[in-house]
Scaffold this motif. Structure first.
Motif, PDB file in Angstrom:
ATOM      1  N   GLN A   1       9.708  -5.100 -16.860  1.00 18.99           N
ATOM      2  CA  GLN A   1       9.255  -3.786 -17.334  1.00 18.99           C
ATOM      3  C   GLN A   1       7.751  -3.760 -17.552  1.00 18.99           C
ATOM      4  OE1 GLN A   1       8.845  -3.315 -21.310  1.00 18.99           O
ATOM      5  NE2 GLN A   1       8.138  -5.402 -21.007  1.00 18.99           N
ATOM      6  N   TYR A   2       7.252  -2.524 -17.736  1.00 20.27           N
ATOM      7  CA  TYR A   2       5.865  -2.313 -18.163  1.00 20.27           C
ATOM      8  C   TYR A   2       5.937  -1.734 -19.573  1.00 20.27           C
ATOM      9  CZ  TYR A   2       4.698  -2.087 -13.099  1.00 20.27           C
ATOM     10  OH  TYR A   2       4.552  -2.325 -11.768  1.00 20.27           O
ATOM     11  N   ALA A   3       4.973  -2.071 -20.403  1.00 20.94           N
ATOM     12  CA  ALA A   3       4.989  -1.603 -21.795  1.00 20.94           C
ATOM     13  C   ALA A   3       5.038  -0.078 -21.889  1.00 20.94           C
ATOM     14  CB  ALA A   3       3.768  -2.144 -22.531  1.00 20.94           C
ATOM     15  N   ALA A   4       4.189   0.619 -21.129  1.00 22.29           N
ATOM     16  CA  ALA A   4       4.027   2.058 -21.335  1.00 22.29           C
ATOM     17  C   ALA A   4       4.718   2.918 -20.274  1.00 22.29           C
ATOM     18  CB  ALA A   4       2.548   2.406 -21.416  1.00 22.29           C
ATOM     19  N   CYS A   5       5.599   2.341 -19.493  1.00 18.73           N
ATOM     20  CA  CYS A   5       6.321   3.123 -18.477  1.00 18.73           C
ATOM     21  C   CYS A   5       7.437   3.904 -19.171  1.00 18.73           C
ATOM     22  CB  CYS A   5       6.877   2.157 -17.434  1.00 18.73           C
ATOM     23  SG  CYS A   5       8.373   2.703 -16.608  1.00 18.73           S
ATOM     24  N   PRO A   6       7.509   5.226 -18.989  1.00 20.11           N
ATOM     25  CA  PRO A   6       8.509   6.021 -19.709  1.00 20.11           C
ATOM     26  C   PRO A   6       9.952   5.595 -19.416  1.00 20.11           C
ATOM     27  CG  PRO A   6       7.367   7.361 -18.049  1.00 20.11           C
ATOM     28  CD  PRO A   6       6.636   6.058 -18.132  1.00 20.11           C
ATOM     29  N   PHE A   7      10.227   5.182 -18.188  1.00 20.08           N
ATOM     30  CA  PHE A   7      11.586   4.747 -17.841  1.00 20.08           C
ATOM     31  C   PHE A   7      11.928   3.427 -18.541  1.00 20.08           C
ATOM     32  CE2 PHE A   7       9.841   7.237 -14.340  1.00 20.08           C
ATOM     33  CZ  PHE A   7      10.776   8.253 -14.263  1.00 20.08           C
ATOM     34  N   CYS A   8      10.902   2.588 -18.701  1.00 20.68           N
ATOM     35  CA  CYS A   8      11.105   1.307 -19.394  1.00 20.68           C
ATOM     36  C   CYS A   8      11.306   1.551 -20.885  1.00 20.68           C
ATOM     37  CB  CYS A   8       9.899   0.386 -19.186  1.00 20.68           C
ATOM     38  SG  CYS A   8       9.569   0.057 -17.443  1.00 20.68           S
TER      39      CYS A   8
ATOM     40  N   LYS B   1      12.066  -4.905  -4.770  1.00 20.83           N
ATOM     41  CA  LYS B   1      11.142  -3.777  -5.011  1.00 20.83           C
ATOM     42  C   LYS B   1      10.240  -4.129  -6.186  1.00 20.83           C
ATOM     43  CE  LYS B   1      14.735  -0.645  -5.163  1.00 20.83           C
ATOM     44  NZ  LYS B   1      15.360   0.651  -5.488  1.00 20.83           N
ATOM     45  N   THR B   2       9.067  -3.478  -6.235  1.00 16.10           N
ATOM     46  CA  THR B   2       8.178  -3.706  -7.389  1.00 16.10           C
ATOM     47  C   THR B   2       8.529  -2.781  -8.547  1.00 16.10           C
ATOM     48  OG1 THR B   2       6.633  -2.145  -6.411  1.00 16.10           O
ATOM     49  CG2 THR B   2       6.128  -4.467  -6.101  1.00 16.10           C
ATOM     50  N   MET B   3       9.465  -1.865  -8.308  1.00 12.53           N
ATOM     51  CA  MET B   3       9.757  -0.833  -9.305  1.00 12.53           C
ATOM     52  C   MET B   3      10.341  -1.421 -10.603  1.00 12.53           C
ATOM     53  SD  MET B   3      11.816   2.678  -8.574  1.00 12.53           S
ATOM     54  CE  MET B   3      13.463   2.087  -8.811  1.00 12.53           C
ATOM     55  N   VAL B   4       9.904  -0.827 -11.707  1.00  9.92           N
ATOM     56  CA  VAL B   4      10.467  -1.170 -13.017  1.00  9.92           C
ATOM     57  C   VAL B   4      11.020   0.107 -13.645  1.00  9.92           C
ATOM     58  CG1 VAL B   4       9.020  -3.167 -13.495  1.00  9.92           C
ATOM     59  CG2 VAL B   4       8.175  -0.891 -14.110  1.00  9.92           C
ATOM     60  N   PRO B   5      11.956   0.030 -14.569  1.00  7.44           N
ATOM     61  CA  PRO B   5      12.577  -1.180 -15.071  1.00  7.44           C
ATOM     62  C   PRO B   5      13.565  -1.790 -14.078  1.00  7.44           C
ATOM     63  CG  PRO B   5      13.662   0.750 -15.990  1.00  7.44           C
ATOM     64  CD  PRO B   5      12.506   1.251 -15.188  1.00  7.44           C
ATOM     65  N   CYS B   6      13.748  -3.098 -14.226  1.00 10.23           N
ATOM     66  CA  CYS B   6      14.753  -3.785 -13.420  1.00 10.23           C
ATOM     67  C   CYS B   6      15.416  -4.838 -14.310  1.00 10.23           C
ATOM     68  CB  CYS B   6      14.099  -4.443 -12.207  1.00 10.23           C
ATOM     69  SG  CYS B   6      15.263  -5.354 -11.187  1.00 10.23           S
TER      70      CYS B   6
ATOM     71  N   TYR C   1      18.149  -1.960 -10.541  1.00 13.56           N
ATOM     72  CA  TYR C   1      17.076  -0.986 -10.731  1.00 13.56           C
ATOM     73  C   TYR C   1      17.689   0.307 -11.271  1.00 13.56           C
ATOM     74  CZ  TYR C   1      14.030  -4.040  -7.957  1.00 13.56           C
ATOM     75  OH  TYR C   1      13.274  -5.095  -7.510  1.00 13.56           O
ATOM     76  N   GLU C   2      16.851   1.260 -11.589  1.00 15.49           N
ATOM     77  CA  GLU C   2      17.215   2.592 -12.092  1.00 15.49           C
ATOM     78  C   GLU C   2      17.595   2.540 -13.577  1.00 15.49           C
ATOM     79  OE1 GLU C   2      16.736   5.532 -10.796  1.00 15.49           O
ATOM     80  OE2 GLU C   2      15.964   4.647  -8.956  1.00 15.49           O
ATOM     81  N   SER C   3      16.759   3.177 -14.373  1.00 12.99           N
ATOM     82  CA  SER C   3      16.950   3.165 -15.821  1.00 12.99           C
ATOM     83  C   SER C   3      18.350   3.637 -16.235  1.00 12.99           C
ATOM     84  CB  SER C   3      15.871   4.018 -16.500  1.00 12.99           C
ATOM     85  OG  SER C   3      15.815   5.305 -15.924  1.00 12.99           O
ATOM     86  N   SER C   4      18.846   4.699 -15.620  1.00 10.19           N
ATOM     87  CA  SER C   4      20.158   5.234 -16.019  1.00 10.19           C
ATOM     88  C   SER C   4      21.275   4.247 -15.692  1.00 10.19           C
ATOM     89  CB  SER C   4      20.439   6.562 -15.317  1.00 10.19           C
ATOM     90  OG  SER C   4      19.441   7.474 -15.674  1.00 10.19           O
TER      91      SER C   4
END
Ligand SMILES: N[C@@H](CCC(=O)N[C@@H](CS)C(=O)NCC(=O)O)C(=O)O
Length: 118
Positions: A45-52, A86-91, A104-107
């Motif tokens: 995750q990233y600290a400030a990513c809304p999905f994270c 993928k580089t996408m977060v959250p994972c 992947y995918e927050s939901s």
């Protein structure tokens, strides 16, 4: 654009801090069992990513102790991209019976955690 994103990120972190959800409390023995299970999970995750933030809030609501991995760090980003695809977060990295799955995918992550630790 970077500045706007940075400011939005700080706002998200502030709101998340001020309106932190209540952490679920369990009897110690039950929590210990769950902690054993969550040892095989980690959240890239990233600290400030809304999905994270959304996933971290769900984790807190469920009272889960899941390791957070900062995917901004080059070594972790490399692992995520090469092994997750993928580089996408959250994972969510899930290790089960010697097999590793990358979700992947927050939901989807929240649904998985809610079902597994309901
Ligand atoms: N639909 C995804 C969206 C996740 C998303 O857009 N994450 C952004 C960070 S906030 C990201 O990782 N972007 C970089 C990329 O997609 O490679 C979810 O709900 O998890």
């Amino acid at each position: 654009m970077f500045v706007v994103r940075w400011i939005l990120g700080r706002i998200i972190l502030l709101l998340n801090f001020v309106f932190a959800p209540k952490k679920r409390q369990r009897p110690v023995a039950e929590q210990n069992k769950i902690d054993e299970q969550t040892q095989s999970l980690s959240l890239y995750q990233y600290a400030a990513c809304p999905f994270c933030v959304k996933v971290r809030r769900a984790i807190r609501r469920q009272g889960l102790n899941i390791a957070l991995v900062d995917a901004k760090q080059a070594e972790h980003q490399k692992t995520l991209t090469e092994l997750g695809g993928k580089t996408m977060v959250p994972c969510l990295r899930i290790e089960e019976a010697g097999e590793v799955k990358w979700m992947y995918e927050s939901s989807d992550i929240i649904n998985y955690l809610n079902q597994r630790f309901a």
